[in-house]
Design a protein around this motif. Structure first.
Motif, mmCIF file in Angstrom:
data_model
loop_
_atom_site.group_PDB
_atom_site.id
_atom_site.type_symbol
_atom_site.label_atom_id
_atom_site.label_comp_id
_atom_site.label_asym_id
_atom_site.label_seq_id
_atom_site.Cartn_x
_atom_site.Cartn_y
_atom_site.Cartn_z
ATOM 1 N N TYR A 65 0.766 -1.201 0.077
ATOM 2 C CA TYR A 65 -0.039 0.127 0.145
ATOM 3 C C TYR A 65 0.882 1.220 0.010
ATOM 4 O O TYR A 65 0.257 2.322 -0.012
ATOM 5 N N GLY A 66 2.251 1.276 -0.093
ATOM 6 C CA GLY A 66 3.022 2.178 0.190
ATOM 7 C C GLY A 66 3.353 3.060 -1.221
ATOM 8 O O GLY A 66 2.739 2.612 -2.103
ATOM 9 N N HIS A 67 4.037 4.147 -0.958
ATOM 10 C CA HIS A 67 4.391 5.093 -2.251
ATOM 11 C C HIS A 67 3.047 5.527 -2.648
ATOM 12 O O HIS A 67 3.009 5.915 -4.078
ATOM 13 N N THR A 68 2.159 6.009 -1.914
ATOM 14 C CA THR A 68 0.774 6.482 -2.657
ATOM 15 C C THR A 68 0.209 7.556 -1.697
ATOM 16 O O THR A 68 0.549 7.964 -0.583
ATOM 17 N N VAL A 69 -0.756 8.216 -2.147
ATOM 18 C CA VAL A 69 -1.532 9.261 -1.465
ATOM 19 C C VAL A 69 -3.172 8.735 -1.634
ATOM 20 O O VAL A 69 -3.453 8.480 -2.452
ATOM 21 N N LYS A 70 -3.776 8.499 -0.521
ATOM 22 C CA LYS A 70 -5.003 7.817 -0.227
ATOM 23 C C LYS A 70 -6.091 8.722 0.409
ATOM 24 O O LYS A 70 -5.693 9.482 1.334
ATOM 25 N N GLN A 71 -7.105 8.669 -0.148
ATOM 26 C CA GLN A 71 -8.300 9.374 0.374
ATOM 27 C C GLN A 71 -9.289 8.445 1.151
ATOM 28 O O GLN A 71 -9.604 7.546 0.411
ATOM 29 N N TYR A 72 -9.721 8.776 2.353
ATOM 30 C CA TYR A 72 -10.462 8.093 3.102
ATOM 31 C C TYR A 72 -11.641 8.726 3.478
ATOM 32 O O TYR A 72 -11.690 9.843 3.676
ATOM 33 N N SER A 73 -12.723 7.910 4.005
ATOM 34 C CA SER A 73 -13.766 8.645 4.700
ATOM 35 C C SER A 73 -13.637 8.807 5.942
ATOM 36 O O SER A 73 -12.306 8.191 6.553
ATOM 37 N N PRO A 74 -14.197 9.667 6.767
ATOM 38 C CA PRO A 74 -13.960 10.057 8.327
ATOM 39 C C PRO A 74 -13.685 8.480 8.884
ATOM 40 O O PRO A 74 -12.863 8.551 9.789
ATOM 41 N N SER A 75 -14.578 7.598 8.776
ATOM 42 C CA SER A 75 -14.528 6.539 9.459
ATOM 43 C C SER A 75 -13.451 5.314 9.053
ATOM 44 O O SER A 75 -13.057 4.290 9.512
ATOM 45 N N GLY A 76 -12.821 5.766 7.780
ATOM 46 C CA GLY A 76 -11.552 4.919 7.370
ATOM 47 C C GLY A 76 -11.760 4.072 6.210
ATOM 48 O O GLY A 76 -10.970 3.301 5.887
ATOM 49 N N LYS A 77 -12.882 4.209 5.758
ATOM 50 C CA LYS A 77 -13.149 3.599 4.085
ATOM 51 C C LYS A 77 -12.314 4.222 3.099
ATOM 52 O O LYS A 77 -12.339 5.489 3.000
ATOM 53 N N LEU A 78 -11.512 3.421 2.428
ATOM 54 C CA LEU A 78 -10.661 3.644 1.475
ATOM 55 C C LEU A 78 -11.699 4.268 0.177
ATOM 56 O O LEU A 78 -12.389 3.548 -0.269
ATOM 57 N N MET A 79 -11.454 5.469 -0.307
ATOM 58 C CA MET A 79 -12.103 5.717 -1.473
ATOM 59 C C MET A 79 -11.258 6.168 -2.842
ATOM 60 O O MET A 79 -11.966 5.932 -3.557
ATOM 61 N N GLN A 80 -10.105 6.507 -2.386
ATOM 62 C CA GLN A 80 -9.362 6.458 -3.750
ATOM 63 C C GLN A 80 -7.892 6.237 -3.559
ATOM 64 O O GLN A 80 -7.411 6.971 -2.252
ATOM 65 N N ILE A 81 -7.265 5.867 -4.354
ATOM 66 C CA ILE A 81 -5.604 5.622 -4.289
ATOM 67 C C ILE A 81 -4.834 6.589 -5.337
ATOM 68 O O ILE A 81 -5.347 6.325 -6.599
ATOM 69 N N LEU A 82 -4.063 7.454 -5.025
ATOM 70 C CA LEU A 82 -3.161 8.124 -6.054
ATOM 71 C C LEU A 82 -1.760 7.510 -5.921
ATOM 72 O O LEU A 82 -1.283 7.434 -4.987
ATOM 73 N N GLY A 83 -1.339 7.200 -7.314
ATOM 74 C CA GLY A 83 -0.017 6.675 -7.164
ATOM 75 C C GLY A 83 -0.119 5.019 -7.766
ATOM 76 O O GLY A 83 -1.225 4.647 -7.731
ATOM 77 N N THR A 84 0.988 4.454 -7.597
ATOM 78 C CA THR A 84 1.061 3.042 -8.085
ATOM 79 C C THR A 84 1.339 2.170 -6.870
ATOM 80 O O THR A 84 2.620 2.244 -6.358
ATOM 81 N N PRO A 85 0.506 1.754 -5.903
ATOM 82 C CA PRO A 85 0.528 0.983 -4.702
ATOM 83 C C PRO A 85 1.768 -0.142 -4.555
ATOM 84 O O PRO A 85 1.846 -0.820 -5.672
ATOM 85 N N GLY A 86 2.668 0.322 -3.712
ATOM 86 C CA GLY A 86 3.806 -0.834 -3.679
ATOM 87 C C GLY A 86 4.886 -0.573 -4.698
ATOM 88 O O GLY A 86 5.933 -1.169 -4.445
ATOM 89 N N ASN A 87 4.726 0.506 -5.401
ATOM 90 C CA ASN A 87 5.856 0.665 -6.526
ATOM 91 C C ASN A 87 6.407 2.239 -6.495
ATOM 92 O O ASN A 87 5.531 3.113 -6.994
ATOM 93 N N ALA A 88 7.582 2.262 -6.036
ATOM 94 C CA ALA A 88 8.158 3.665 -6.125
ATOM 95 C C ALA A 88 8.577 4.039 -7.486
ATOM 96 O O ALA A 88 8.949 3.103 -8.347
ATOM 97 N N GLY A 89 8.366 5.424 -7.945
ATOM 98 C CA GLY A 89 8.774 5.895 -9.339
ATOM 99 C C GLY A 89 8.551 7.213 -9.576
ATOM 100 O O GLY A 89 8.136 8.014 -8.632
ATOM 101 N N SER A 90 8.872 7.737 -10.620
ATOM 102 C CA SER A 90 8.879 8.926 -11.288
ATOM 103 C C SER A 90 7.841 9.390 -12.173
ATOM 104 O O SER A 90 7.680 10.512 -12.746
ATOM 105 N N SER A 91 7.172 8.547 -12.855
ATOM 106 C CA SER A 91 6.215 8.234 -13.867
ATOM 107 C C SER A 91 5.058 9.166 -13.650
ATOM 108 O O SER A 91 4.496 9.368 -12.497
ATOM 109 N N LEU A 92 4.561 9.776 -14.506
ATOM 110 C CA LEU A 92 3.112 10.769 -14.402
ATOM 111 C C LEU A 92 2.091 10.072 -14.872
ATOM 112 O O LEU A 92 1.096 9.974 -14.609
ATOM 113 N N ILE A 93 2.357 9.256 -16.034
ATOM 114 C CA ILE A 93 1.426 8.246 -16.629
ATOM 115 C C ILE A 93 2.076 6.834 -16.860
ATOM 116 O O ILE A 93 3.016 6.615 -17.618
#
Length: 339
Positions: free
Chosen positions: A131-159
């Protein structure tokens, strides 16, 4: 026969001794006062709320970040450690409410967005697991709503979009997202993304020149369209135009002793609150309301105890209270404005 000393001489000697002792004692008192007083400045602006939180024992890991939901009176704390809840939620009064843990590995930065219809919690995760190397959006109760980035993979790509240890985020009500990437990884950049995660503009590269970064560590946006970045290892704050990404200036004179770790504005946007981890200090800087950013002006400092290590801060935009996540002391403290 011994000669008797005049009684006046004894009085003079005794008086001189008392004067010396008083001077020494007074200097020790002054030193002690200087040591325990955390304030450097003409007038105390904040006081520590020693009753927040009500039960500090809920802090069971290293507290890296804090975010305030001013609309609903909630405080979110991100902490790290083995077998500890990664996100703690407190009431504004300091009562522990609940915690959540799913899909959060190593929280570094945290931000709360309130819109007219909803609230969400954004976390910059520097973990190296799935789940690392990401920016994640959650609901106030902790429900995952959105993931920005590629989970688990570090990199510099934009697409596709990739991060390497993203440090902090700021989200506007429009949905535009600002990410400083990263906390010691391969990237040293500031990204502005649309609400569908597309690049609007990007600034930065590894270096010391204008517009370059060495660990961009925190980001915030003021009320007149300027993006402020804590360029930690370059010991400066850099400022950019939020529409174009154009470089507007930098401050370095306030950071000779230690670089800025966190940048957040006070509720009236008159001051910038900056944490300096290595010297255990909070700096209160004058914020130019419009026009050129000018030179850095330090209004006041709050000296914290040794090994407190203030990391990231947030401000309650309703009450003005300042919350400080301290990774050394493993706690969050609240400072209340006095005016």
């Amino acid at each position: 026969m011994r000669r008797k000393r005049p009684p006046g001489l004894w009085l003079v000697m005794a008086g001189a001794l008392l004067a010396v002792l008083a001077l020494l004692w007074g200097s020790q008192v002054l030193k002690a006062f200087d040591y325990v007083s955390p304030w450097k400045g003409q007038e105390q602006m904040y006081k520590l709320d020693i009753g927040w939180p009500k039960i500090p024992e809920y802090f069971t890991g290293q507290t890296f970040c804090v975010a305030v939901d001013s609309l609903h009176g909630l405080v979110y704390v991100g902490q790290r450690g083995d077998n500890v809840p990664k996100v703690l939620v407190f009431s504004e009064e300091g009562y522990f409410l609940y915690s959540w843990n799913d899909t959060v590995e190593m929280p570094h930065g945290i931000f709360v967005l309130n819109t007219a219809t909803d609230s969400s919690v954004w976390i910059a995760d520097v973990g190296t697991g799935k789940y690392g190397h990401t920016v994640k959006q959650y609901s106030p109760s902790g429900k995952l709503m959105q993931i920005l980035g590629t989970p688990g993979n570090a990199g510099s790509s934009l697409i596709p979009l990739q991060f390497d240890q993203p440090a902090d985020i700021f989200v506007e009500e429009s949905g535009d997202i600002y990410v400083v990437d990263g906390d010691g990884g391969m990237n040293n950049r500031l990204l502005k993304l649309s609400n569908d995660s597309k690049e609007i503009w990007m600034a930065g590269a590894n270096g010391t020149s204008i517009g370059q970064f060495k660990i961009p560590h925190s980001v915030t946006v003021d009320a007149v369209g300027r993006v402020w970045v804590a360029d930690r290892d370059n010991k400066r704050i850099q400022v950019f135009d939020k529409v174009t990404g154009e470089w507007l200036g930098s401050w370095s004179s306030c950071f000779a002793e230690d670089g800025p770790y966190s940048v957040r504005f006070t509720a009236n946007y008159k001051y910038l609150i900056v944490s300096q981890l290595n010297i255990n200090r909070l700096a209160i800087l004058a914020a130019p309301l419009v026009g050129s950013i000018g030179d850095c002006v330090m209004i006041q400092t709050i000296q914290l105890a040794d090994e407190t290590k203030p990391h990231l801060v947030d401000v309650d935009m309703k009450s003005g209270a300042v919350y400080v996540a301290e990774i050394g002391a493993q706690q969050v403290q609240r400072y209340i404005p006095l005016s």
